[in-house]
Design a protein around this motif. Structure first.
Motif: not given
Length: 371
Positions: A9, A60, A77-80, A82-83
């Motif tokens: 990303t 995803r 990263d931060e979005e990753d 979260k999961l």
């Protein structure tokens, strides 16, 4: 074991961590492979290419939910995160020395993480060394980019209208990227010179037909594990004095000097740029860590004092098909090294495992010991 291939990303990134041909080899070894939808599209790999070799393509969220091992090229990263949960084993270039906040965030998730950029520079780890495989392509591409941006050709050319003299290329840093840059520039017909704090690179430089600019490194720290050490201010001053004549004559300058976990050393100052040839080009491959050129700006082209300065990683994203294959091969070898009968061995006394394992079950490891 299920291995998840995530889509990159990061802005400008075109690579994928594992290509279909490498995914096929993982499947043949008994691993299951789950690929995020369109993960390989910018590297010319279609979803159907993965499906043909037995991988499963999913959205995803499903990849994060089903895969035990999550593989990327760039840091999570931060979005990753979260999961991510405590069942996950993360593998990517984490650049942990310069991103302690990321390592802390991974630890807080209770996850385990390997940093591919921490691979020790030892002979048995060469086929797992992503920095080397990607730098090799970066060195090649830097010369191609330089040739495109210059207003001159590289080789000597004798024509009916007169003789064109060869361009002069100067390369700072004779690591993997620098050596490939030397080889590529020589193949294109340029006169090539190079310099490096590590005097042991002199023989490698000359074996490729380039001139090595020697600077006495007495008193400097020795390189360890194949990585360059930060140079002293005195050495940088002496290097400038020795290299200036070549710098001021150069048509193309490529800088590759990076020190793991630290800001890149400034090797070319604005005052030096003022004395360079009008129309000269600088390709600064160290721009992501601050740059070797004082005026470099990451992912930007700056023209100052008649010199074009391009700050870039050039990371092999511009040759993403080849880069993805090489990175994937590194990952295949690394996963094979870490596992036995498709299960992790967790041999923390073994050097490659010890050096690359940064977080284990939420505990940050330093200097090979669990804190």
């Amino acid at each position: 074991m299920k291995i998840g291939i995530l889509k990159e990303t990061q802005k400008g990134e075109r690579r994928v961590c594992i290509s279909p041909s490498i995914a096929k080899q993982l499947i043949e070894k008994g691993f299951e492979v789950i690929v995020e939808d369109d993960a390989g599209s910018t590297s010319s790999f279609k979803n159907s290419d993965y499906e043909k070799i037995g991988a499963v393509v999913e959205k995803r969220g499903v990849v994060f939910k089903e895969a035990q091992v999550l593989v990327k090229i760039n840091p999570f990263d931060e979005e990753d995160l979260k999961l991510v949960d405590d069942s996950h084993i993360l593998m990517s270039q984490l650049f942990h020395k310069s991103h302690p906040e990321l390592i802390k965030a991974i630890a807080e998730k209770g996850a385990t993480a390997f940093s591919m950029d921490a691979m020790p520079r030892i002979s048995r780890a060469q086929d797992m060394d992503v920095l080397s495989s990607q730098s090799n392509l970066a060195g090649y591409k830097a010369v191609i980019l330089g040739a495109y941006e210059m207003t001159k050709i590289f080789p000597l050319m004798m024509t009916a209208a007169g003789t064109i003299t060869p361009s002069r290329v100067l390369i700072y840093g004779v690591g993997v990227a620098g050596l490939q840059a030397i080889a590529t520039a020589k193949r294109l017909g340029a006169v090539v010179e190079a310099t490096d704090i590590r005097l042991e690179t002199k023989e490698q430089t000359e074996s490729l037909g380039a001139k090595f600019i020697t600077v006495d490194n007495t008193g400097e720290e020795k390189a360890e594990g194949g990585y360059a050490k930060a140079a002293s201010e005195d050495y940088i001053r002496r290097q400038k004095e020795a290299v200036n004549k070549s710098l001021f004559q150069a048509d193309l300058v490529i800088t590759t000097a990076m020190v793991p976990g630290r800001k890149s050393p400034i090797l070319i100052t604005e005052d030096q740029i003022k004395q360079m040839k009008n129309g000269a080009v600088i390709i600064d491959l160290a721009a992501a860590q601050g740059g070797n050129c004082e005026l470099s700006k990451l992912n930007k082209t700056v023209i100052e004092h008649g010199v074009k300065i391009i700050g870039t990683t050039i990371s092999p994203e511009s040759v993403s098909t080849n880069a993805s294959d090489l990175y994937g091969k590194n990952m295949l070898n690394f996963i094979k090294h870490l596992t036995e009968e498709n299960k992790f061995k967790w041999d923390l006394e073994e050097e490659i495992t010890d050096e690359t394992l940064i977080v284990k079950d939420g505990i940050i490891r330093k200097n090979g010991k669990t804190e």
